[in-house]
Design an enzyme around this catalytic site. Sequence first.
Site, PDB file in Angstrom:
ATOM      1  N   GLY A 156       0.770  -1.087   0.068  1.00 17.74           N
ATOM      2  CA  GLY A 156      -0.109   0.068  -0.303  1.00 17.74           C
ATOM      3  C   GLY A 156       0.840   1.322  -0.041  1.00 17.74           C
ATOM      4  N   ARG A 157       0.317   2.327   0.467  1.00 14.14           N
ATOM      5  CA  ARG A 157       0.941   3.378   0.446  1.00 14.14           C
ATOM      6  C   ARG A 157       2.429   3.517   1.099  1.00 14.14           C
ATOM      7  NH1 ARG A 157      -4.052   5.461   1.912  1.00 14.14           N
ATOM      8  NH2 ARG A 157      -5.071   7.011   0.132  1.00 14.14           N
ATOM      9  N   ILE A 158       2.448   2.616   2.342  1.00  9.92           N
ATOM     10  CA  ILE A 158       3.467   2.833   3.339  1.00  9.92           C
ATOM     11  C   ILE A 158       4.570   1.725   2.637  1.00  9.92           C
ATOM     12  CG2 ILE A 158       4.597   1.982   5.532  1.00  9.92           C
ATOM     13  CD1 ILE A 158       1.565   2.512   6.838  1.00  9.92           C
ATOM     14  N   THR A 236       5.487  -3.858  11.332  1.00  3.40           N
ATOM     15  CA  THR A 236       4.791  -2.615  12.022  1.00  3.40           C
ATOM     16  C   THR A 236       3.599  -2.458  11.179  1.00  3.40           C
ATOM     17  OG1 THR A 236       5.644  -1.442   9.823  1.00  3.40           O
ATOM     18  CG2 THR A 236       7.167  -1.254  11.860  1.00  3.40           C
ATOM     19  N   ARG A 238      -0.096  -4.990  12.256  1.00  8.91           N
ATOM     20  CA  ARG A 238      -0.709  -5.550  13.364  1.00  8.91           C
ATOM     21  C   ARG A 238      -0.421  -6.743  13.713  1.00  8.91           C
ATOM     22  NH1 ARG A 238      -1.925  -1.019  13.143  1.00  8.91           N
ATOM     23  NH2 ARG A 238      -4.012   0.070  12.863  1.00  8.91           N
ATOM     24  N   GLU A 267      -1.920  -5.545  22.992  1.00 12.78           N
ATOM     25  CA  GLU A 267      -1.276  -4.278  23.558  1.00 12.78           C
ATOM     26  C   GLU A 267      -2.137  -3.624  24.562  1.00 12.78           C
ATOM     27  OE1 GLU A 267      -0.946  -1.979  19.763  1.00 12.78           O
ATOM     28  OE2 GLU A 267       0.333  -3.472  18.916  1.00 12.78           O
ATOM     29  N   HIS A 286       4.212   0.266  19.702  1.00 14.13           N
ATOM     30  CA  HIS A 286       3.235   0.674  18.680  1.00 14.13           C
ATOM     31  C   HIS A 286       3.526   2.257  18.283  1.00 14.13           C
ATOM     32  CE1 HIS A 286      -0.868  -0.320  16.732  1.00 14.13           C
ATOM     33  NE2 HIS A 286      -0.061   0.690  15.835  1.00 14.13           N
TER      34      HIS A 286
END
Length: 322
Positions: A156-158, A236, A238, A267, A286
Amino acid sequence: MKQTIYITRLLPKEIIAKLSEQFHVRMWEEEDIPVPRDILLKEVEEADGLLCLLTEQIDEQVLEKANRLKVICNIAVGYNNIDIHAAARKGIIVTNTPGVLTETTADLTFALLMAAARKVVGASDFLRSGEWGAWSLMQLTGQDIHGATLGIIGLGRIGEALVKRAKGFDMQVLYHNRSRKQEIERELGIHYRELKDLLQQSDYVCLLLPYSPEVHHLIGKKELSLMKSNAILINTARGGLVDEDALYHALVNGEIWSAGLDVFEQEPVPVDHPLLTLPNVVTLPHIGSASVKTRMRMALLAVDNMVKVLNGDEPITPVLIV
């Protein structure tokens, strides 16, 4: 009569001020402690808008209490904390904050990769504990990053932003995605691989895909066994994407070399979690999007979504059910 917004965590004053101009704002006024479940259930009964974080489980029980709720604005890209189908059945719009955290999260992902590869945290601890007696040839040696092969799962974008950083280190980049992106392949000089092939060929495997039940424990015992013994896993995205028990055993048994984790299935992660005991794991709480500028942009985008919906307009970044 002003509409009511409930905010589930203490936010900066300028964020609250922007909402208070038009709406009645109620808020859980703790910065580091999530709103208790009973208070959330009570507050949502009178709320027209809900501004929340990933720590709040907005499930069917919460939505059943939502008599007036029109919109839920999640200050995050992910939204697996919200039952979007139950919200849709009640006609409640859900929004998230994509785009604004892309570069910051890509920065952190590459920083975590480098820290895991070069034993940055362990080396710092080694020095601070007074163990550094003399320089030796193989002391604290890690893995090279330049010229290595990076496998990205979830382009995706990341993921695209991470490719650009990797190219600066002359890395060969492979990717696996739900659908091929041939235009991006040509533009960025990357190569598509089936998941099995990517795991076998990569020196670094980065997880950057959204979580859904379909990809729960995407990386488990079988997948880890396919990776190189000197490979490093970076997550990074989930925590639920990785079978943490399988990862622990793979790291202990030398099936893979190291891991860098910014996310966990539970978490905050318990301090006695087995992965926190391993010297070949770099762990973070996170913080993928945790720069001052980016977190403010995320909050402002959530606020802009809230204002638009409560004023009868279309949201900027709605979550679409596919």
